[in-house]
Design a protein around this motif. Structure first.
Motif, short mmCIF file in Angstrom:
data_model
loop_
_atom_site.label_atom_id
_atom_site.label_comp_id
_atom_site.label_asym_id
_atom_site.label_seq_id
_atom_site.Cartn_x
_atom_site.Cartn_y
_atom_site.Cartn_z
N PRO A 1 0.81 -1.23 0.00
CA PRO A 1 0.00 0.00 0.00
C PRO A 1 0.84 1.27 0.00
CG PRO A 1 -0.98 -1.61 1.48
CD PRO A 1 0.33 -2.20 1.00
N THR A 2 1.98 1.26 0.70
CA THR A 2 2.84 2.45 0.72
C THR A 2 3.43 2.73 -0.66
OG1 THR A 2 3.39 1.97 3.03
CG2 THR A 2 4.83 3.50 1.84
N GLU A 3 3.93 1.68 -1.30
CA GLU A 3 4.49 1.84 -2.64
C GLU A 3 3.41 2.24 -3.64
OE1 GLU A 3 7.95 -1.59 -2.01
OE2 GLU A 3 6.02 -2.07 -2.93
N ALA A 4 2.20 1.66 -3.49
CA ALA A 4 1.09 2.02 -4.38
C ALA A 4 0.69 3.48 -4.20
CB ALA A 4 -0.10 1.11 -4.12
N ALA A 5 0.77 3.97 -2.96
CA ALA A 5 0.45 5.38 -2.70
C ALA A 5 1.44 6.29 -3.42
CB ALA A 5 0.48 5.65 -1.20
N ALA A 6 2.73 5.91 -3.40
CA ALA A 6 3.73 6.71 -4.13
C ALA A 6 3.48 6.67 -5.63
CB ALA A 6 5.13 6.17 -3.82
N LEU A 7 3.08 5.50 -6.14
CA LEU A 7 2.70 5.41 -7.55
C LEU A 7 1.51 6.31 -7.86
CD1 LEU A 7 3.03 1.57 -8.26
CD2 LEU A 7 4.44 3.39 -9.22
N GLY A 8 0.57 6.35 -6.93
CA GLY A 8 -0.61 7.20 -7.11
C GLY A 8 -0.25 8.67 -7.21
N VAL A 9 0.71 9.11 -6.40
CA VAL A 9 1.16 10.50 -6.45
C VAL A 9 1.79 10.80 -7.81
CG1 VAL A 9 2.79 12.17 -5.50
CG2 VAL A 9 1.45 10.73 -3.97
N LEU A 10 2.65 9.88 -8.26
CA LEU A 10 3.28 10.06 -9.57
C LEU A 10 2.23 10.08 -10.68
CD1 LEU A 10 6.44 7.78 -9.25
CD2 LEU A 10 6.36 10.27 -9.26
N GLY A 11 1.23 9.18 -10.58
CA GLY A 11 0.17 9.13 -11.58
C GLY A 11 -0.66 10.40 -11.59
N ALA A 12 -1.01 10.91 -10.40
CA ALA A 12 -1.79 12.15 -10.31
C ALA A 12 -1.00 13.32 -10.88
CB ALA A 12 -2.18 12.42 -8.86
N LEU A 13 0.30 13.39 -10.58
CA LEU A 13 1.15 14.46 -11.14
C LEU A 13 1.23 14.36 -12.65
CD1 LEU A 13 4.16 14.77 -8.66
CD2 LEU A 13 2.60 16.59 -9.37
N ALA A 14 1.38 13.13 -13.15
CA ALA A 14 1.47 12.94 -14.60
C ALA A 14 0.20 13.39 -15.30
CB ALA A 14 1.75 11.46 -14.91
N LEU A 15 -0.97 13.07 -14.72
CA LEU A 15 -2.25 13.49 -15.31
C LEU A 15 -2.39 15.01 -15.27
CD1 LEU A 15 -4.72 10.79 -13.91
CD2 LEU A 15 -3.87 11.00 -16.25
N ALA A 16 -2.03 15.61 -14.13
CA ALA A 16 -2.15 17.06 -14.00
C ALA A 16 -1.25 17.77 -15.01
CB ALA A 16 -1.81 17.49 -12.58
N LEU A 17 -0.05 17.25 -15.21
CA LEU A 17 0.87 17.86 -16.18
C LEU A 17 0.40 17.61 -17.61
CD1 LEU A 17 4.29 16.91 -14.52
CD2 LEU A 17 3.23 19.17 -14.62
N TYR A 18 -0.14 16.42 -17.85
CA TYR A 18 -0.62 16.10 -19.20
C TYR A 18 -1.74 17.04 -19.62
CZ TYR A 18 -2.75 13.49 -23.04
OH TYR A 18 -3.30 13.13 -24.25
N PHE A 19 -2.65 17.32 -18.69
CA PHE A 19 -3.77 18.22 -19.00
C PHE A 19 -3.42 19.69 -18.77
CE2 PHE A 19 -6.16 14.24 -17.94
CZ PHE A 19 -6.67 14.03 -19.21
N ARG A 20 -2.16 19.96 -18.41
CA ARG A 20 -1.67 21.32 -18.22
C ARG A 20 -2.54 22.11 -17.22
NH1 ARG A 20 -0.18 23.00 -24.52
NH2 ARG A 20 1.26 21.25 -24.90
N SER A 21 -2.87 21.45 -16.12
CA SER A 21 -3.74 22.08 -15.13
C SER A 21 -3.05 22.21 -13.77
CB SER A 21 -5.02 21.27 -14.96
OG SER A 21 -4.73 19.94 -14.53
N MET A 22 -1.73 22.05 -13.74
CA MET A 22 -1.01 22.15 -12.48
C MET A 22 0.07 23.23 -12.58
SD MET A 22 -0.60 21.30 -9.37
CE MET A 22 -1.69 19.89 -9.23
N SER A 23 -0.22 24.37 -11.95
CA SER A 23 0.76 25.45 -11.91
C SER A 23 1.63 25.28 -10.66
CB SER A 23 0.04 26.80 -11.86
OG SER A 23 -0.72 26.90 -10.66
N TRP A 24 2.69 26.07 -10.59
CA TRP A 24 3.54 26.02 -9.40
C TRP A 24 2.75 26.42 -8.16
CZ3 TRP A 24 7.69 23.34 -9.19
CH2 TRP A 24 8.50 23.18 -10.32
N SER A 25 1.85 27.37 -8.33
CA SER A 25 1.03 27.81 -7.20
C SER A 25 0.12 26.67 -6.70
CB SER A 25 0.18 29.02 -7.61
OG SER A 25 -0.70 29.38 -6.59
N ASN A 26 -0.54 25.98 -7.65
CA ASN A 26 -1.40 24.87 -7.27
C ASN A 26 -0.61 23.73 -6.62
OD1 ASN A 26 -3.64 26.16 -8.22
ND2 ASN A 26 -3.73 25.04 -10.15
N LEU A 27 0.57 23.46 -7.17
CA LEU A 27 1.41 22.39 -6.61
C LEU A 27 1.85 22.74 -5.19
CD1 LEU A 27 2.75 19.68 -7.26
CD2 LEU A 27 4.75 20.95 -8.06
#
Length: 445
Positions: free
Chosen positions: A256-282
């Motif tokens: 579960p801990t490793e999967a949570a880290a994968l989830g963070v990477l996945g969420a970041l990848a999606l946010a960057l792909y859709f160009r909806s994550m600014s430095w302020s939001n991050l």
């Protein structure tokens, strides 16, 4: 000085609530309650050991043992994943993708809260994040389209609590750490009860829509097959993230801990792909995750110290013996425990309820023959109820902030969903296999 552990437990409960009502931080209130117990009890310490030395040993040991846990490392990761999704456009795309598929069901778009909360819960782990994210998008949209405001608010309040039941769940992680129960099994055990509760909510909405057609607008929106197929691309990001997180756990590829880290990477990848994550939001996402993690960790540390004190003073054993002397059957016992949690839910938040009561309640229910895995799911239901019980129902305050409605109106809208949740708790209690069957099939044991 008090010699009787039962009397001391009543006194400490009163002291704890005095601290909580005086707006002392919950973690500090738990630690101060433990210190009060050490001071009030008639001790028989070995020669050469002072009361303050023993209290210091208990405090230092509990602080280290409670937070020095690899399993607990999943907590900040899942919180951060939810924060990233909350501050990006992924959640909005989820709603847009669901709308074309709701038109044929009685109640139509009123089901969108149930569907969206169920999906967002599968990648968030937080009831508050689920309620806030979905509610900010759906309430105004449903109001604009002419749907019943009362039913929209009630369904959001009920469905928002699914963030604790549908894995991954912050409460399950905390319970698993404190009760020494497999977090992976807890995650799997929450799937069928979570789907059952979501299905019950949708059934209620459909019945109300059949009996009272005024809750939906007279003009029915129609979507072509092409529009439905086109909407799937909006749902794929969330489904992919769910598959990444849960699939890695259930497939045995990650803890579960490793999967949570994968989830963070996945969420970041999606946010960057859709160009909806600014430095302020991050930055806001990271700060939100740090604040929430620090708060929960402080509460866990305080509860661990109180647990150590409760064990040292013999309070847990005395309470277990007292309940045993009452001759309560298993169902009577779980009814008393359930009523206790509902009452506590009126004055405490869910995390506090778990960490404060578990050291005392878990030995009692396991002695009565209940499976600790099943009790974890039961406890999650109780925490969900605490989210929508006044005056400290956190989801109620979230919805009030989003909708601008009076708390009394929100309570009336939420009450039917509160009753539905109690009914599902009763079903899962009568048929515990609903929670325990799937983990046995997938993991065994």
């Amino acid at each position: 000085m008090i010699a009787d552990p039962l009397t001391l437990s009543v006194v400490l409960t009163g002291i704890m609530f005095l601290f909580l009502l005086s707006s002392v931080w919950i973690g500090a209130a738990l630690m101060l309650t433990g210190m009060a117990g050490m001071l009030l009890y008639e001790h028989h310490l070995p020669p050469g050991i002072s009361l303050w030395q023993k209290a210091g040993d208990l405090l230092a040991g509990s602080l280290y043992d409670s937070l020095n846990s690899w399993s607990l490392a999943a907590l900040p990761m899942f919180i951060l994943m939810g924060e990233i999704l909350y501050h990006s456009s992924v959640s909005t795309r989820l709603l847009n993708g669901l709308i074309p598929w709701m038109g044929w069901i009685p109640g139509r778009l009123l089901h969108i809260n149930v569907a969206a909360c169920s999906l967002f819960a599968a990648v968030s782990g937080s009831s508050a994040a689920t309620t806030a994210t979905v509610g900010k998008i759906t309430l105004s949209e449903l109001k604009k389209r002419g749907y019943s405001k009362k039913l929209a608010i009630g369904s959001l309040a009920g469905s928002g609590t699914l963030g604790f039941l549908i894995p991954p769940s912050l409460i399950m992680i905390i319970y698993g750490v404190l009760a020494d129960v497999s977090i992976g099994k807890l995650f799997i055990a929450g799937i069928l009860p979570g789907l059952l509760l979501a299905g019950a909510y949708s059934l209620y909405i459909a019945v109300v829509a059949r009996l009272d057609p005024s809750v939906v607008p007279p003009q029915q929106e129609r979507f072509s097959s092409r529009e439905k197929l086109a909407s799937i691309k909006e749902l794929l990001p969330v489904f992919s993230l769910i598959a990444l997180v849960l699939g890695s756990i259930y497939g045995g590829f990650a803890t579960p801990t490793e999967a949570a880290a994968l989830g963070v990477l996945g969420a970041l990848a999606l946010a960057l792909y859709f160009r909806s994550m600014s430095w302020s939001n991050l930055r806001e996402a990271f700060l939100g995750a740090v604040r929430t993690t620090a708060m929960i960790s402080f509460i866990i540390a305080g509860a661990s110290f109180l647990s150590q004190v409760v064990g040292f003073l013999g309070i847990a054993r005395a309470i277990s013996l007292y309940f045993g002397s009452l001759g309560l059957g298993p169902y009577q016992l779980i009814l008393v425990v359930g009523l206790m949690y509902i009452l506590l839910g009126m004055i405490l938040d869910g995390i506090s309820i778990v960490v404060m009561t578990l050291p005392i309640v878990l030995p009692i229910v396991t002695a009565a023959g209940y499976d600790p895995l099943w009790f974890g799911i039961f406890l999650v239901f109780m925490v969900e109820l605490s989210q929508i019980t006044p005056p400290v129902g956190f989801s109620l305050f979230v919805i009030q902030g989003i909708s601008g409605e009076q708390i009394g109106y929100i309570l009336k809208a939420t009450f039917p969903f509160f009753l539905i949740m109690i009914a599902i708790v009763a079903v899962v209690t009568l048929f515990p296999e609903i929670a325990t069957w799937l983990p046995r099939q997938m993991i065994g044991g």
